[in-house]
Scaffold this motif. Structure first.
Motif, short mmCIF file in Angstrom:
data_model
loop_
_atom_site.label_atom_id
_atom_site.label_comp_id
_atom_site.label_asym_id
_atom_site.label_seq_id
_atom_site.Cartn_x
_atom_site.Cartn_y
_atom_site.Cartn_z
N LEU A 1 1.05 -1.24 -0.08
CA LEU A 1 0.11 -0.11 -0.21
C LEU A 1 0.82 1.47 0.00
O LEU A 1 0.33 2.28 -0.02
CB LEU A 1 -1.09 0.02 1.22
CG LEU A 1 -2.00 -1.18 1.31
CD1 LEU A 1 -2.57 -1.08 2.59
CD2 LEU A 1 -2.66 -1.06 0.12
N SER A 2 2.21 1.04 0.10
CA SER A 2 3.02 2.31 0.26
C SER A 2 3.05 3.42 -1.04
O SER A 2 3.83 4.26 -1.03
CB SER A 2 4.60 1.94 0.41
OG SER A 2 4.94 1.13 -0.90
N GLY A 3 2.67 2.82 -2.26
CA GLY A 3 2.79 3.67 -3.36
C GLY A 3 3.81 3.14 -4.32
O GLY A 3 3.91 3.47 -5.50
N ASP A 4 4.75 2.28 -4.03
CA ASP A 4 5.73 1.45 -4.66
C ASP A 4 4.99 0.65 -5.87
O ASP A 4 5.63 0.60 -6.82
CB ASP A 4 6.53 0.82 -3.92
CG ASP A 4 7.48 1.57 -2.83
OD1 ASP A 4 7.55 2.94 -3.20
OD2 ASP A 4 8.20 1.06 -2.14
N TYR A 5 3.88 0.19 -5.50
CA TYR A 5 3.18 -0.56 -6.54
C TYR A 5 1.80 0.00 -6.95
O TYR A 5 1.39 0.71 -6.26
CB TYR A 5 2.47 -1.90 -5.82
CG TYR A 5 3.97 -2.57 -5.42
CD1 TYR A 5 4.62 -3.49 -6.44
CD2 TYR A 5 4.32 -2.65 -4.23
CE1 TYR A 5 5.66 -4.39 -5.96
CE2 TYR A 5 5.48 -3.35 -3.66
CZ TYR A 5 5.95 -4.20 -4.58
OH TYR A 5 7.19 -5.01 -4.28
N ALA A 6 1.56 0.08 -8.32
CA ALA A 6 0.38 0.75 -8.81
C ALA A 6 -0.76 -0.41 -8.48
O ALA A 6 -1.07 -1.24 -9.30
CB ALA A 6 0.72 1.10 -10.25
N LEU A 7 -1.41 -0.25 -7.61
CA LEU A 7 -2.37 -1.07 -7.28
C LEU A 7 -3.82 -0.81 -8.41
O LEU A 7 -4.14 0.21 -8.70
CB LEU A 7 -3.09 -0.97 -6.00
CG LEU A 7 -2.21 -1.41 -4.77
CD1 LEU A 7 -2.71 -1.23 -3.57
CD2 LEU A 7 -1.60 -2.72 -5.17
N PRO B 1 2.59 -6.97 -5.31
CA PRO B 1 1.79 -6.35 -4.20
C PRO B 1 0.42 -7.51 -3.63
O PRO B 1 -0.08 -7.28 -2.74
CB PRO B 1 1.00 -5.42 -4.74
CG PRO B 1 0.75 -5.70 -6.21
CD PRO B 1 2.00 -6.67 -6.61
N TRP B 2 0.40 -8.65 -4.41
CA TRP B 2 -0.47 -9.62 -4.12
C TRP B 2 -0.30 -9.96 -2.71
O TRP B 2 -1.60 -10.28 -1.91
CB TRP B 2 -0.74 -10.67 -5.09
CG TRP B 2 -1.22 -10.46 -6.44
CD1 TRP B 2 -0.60 -10.08 -7.48
CD2 TRP B 2 -2.64 -10.15 -6.48
NE1 TRP B 2 -1.35 -9.86 -8.44
CE2 TRP B 2 -2.68 -9.82 -7.99
CE3 TRP B 2 -3.65 -10.08 -5.78
CZ2 TRP B 2 -3.97 -9.23 -8.26
CZ3 TRP B 2 -4.97 -9.58 -6.36
CH2 TRP B 2 -5.11 -9.37 -7.52
N ARG B 3 0.71 -10.36 -2.14
CA ARG B 3 0.99 -10.71 -0.61
C ARG B 3 0.40 -9.72 0.24
O ARG B 3 -0.18 -10.00 1.17
CB ARG B 3 2.54 -11.09 -0.52
CG ARG B 3 2.71 -11.50 0.89
CD ARG B 3 4.08 -11.99 1.11
NE ARG B 3 4.00 -12.59 2.59
CZ ARG B 3 5.03 -12.69 3.28
NH1 ARG B 3 6.34 -12.78 2.50
NH2 ARG B 3 5.22 -13.20 4.33
N GLY B 4 0.72 -8.74 -0.06
CA GLY B 4 0.38 -7.47 1.00
C GLY B 4 -1.11 -7.15 0.80
O GLY B 4 -1.73 -6.91 1.94
#
Length: 167
Positions: A32-38, A127-130
């Motif tokens: 959720l940090s913004g490093d990944y484009a969800l 980001p799936w794990r998160g």
């Protein structure tokens, strides 16, 4: 000695669940940090899985089963402390020993299942794990709160209605 065993039992159970919450929160925070484009799919899965975990893990697993039994065993420990129960208080409270056969089997089986799930979750990339860890954090947090609520109940009501499931 009774209060020491009881406090050790409560702190041990809380530390076990709390440590899991903290570790998984850190993984969820990365996603959720913004490093990944969800994407929309990520958000939909996160919300759906979070609701599922709140019901399945938090309500059905913890509130209906684990928390009342563990709180009742904590109360039983207060009234029936032995040297073995004092030393291993968190494990006694969770039903690993001095419990009926069904409770011991469930406790051990759940532990093995959780270990297997932890190992499998390590294979899922961010980001799936998160995204999935958000739901687990919510379920565990609900569970820890329900444990505290049941502790209050078993230590304040004479007839709390929960079995410590002793043999």
């Amino acid at each position: 000695m009774n209060w020491i065993a009881t406090l050790w039992g409560i702190l041990g159970v809380t530390a076990l669940i709390g440590t899991a919450i903290h570790r998984l929160y850190l993984k969820a925070e990365v996603a959720l940090s913004g490093d990944y484009a969800l994407t929309t799919t990520h958000w939909v899965v996160m919300i759906a899985f979070s609701l599922f975990m709140l019901v399945a893990e938090g309500y059905r697993g913890f509130q209906k089963k684990f928390s009342p039994r563990t709180a009742a065993r904590t109360h039983f420990l207060y009234n029936n402390t032995t040297p073995k129960r004092l030393i291993l208080a968190p494990f006694f409270c969770m039903g690993y020993f001095d419990a009926n056969k069904k409770t011991r089997i469930i406790s051990i089986s759940l532990t093995l299942g959780i270990i297997l799930l932890i190992l499998l979750m390590r294979l899922i990339p961010q980001p799936w794990r998160g995204v999935l860890d958000v739901g687990v954090v919510l379920g565990l947090s609900y569970g820890l709160i329900s444990y505290f609520c049941f502790l209050i109940k078993v230590f304040t009501k004479k007839d709390h209605g929960h079995s410590p499931e002793m043999p």
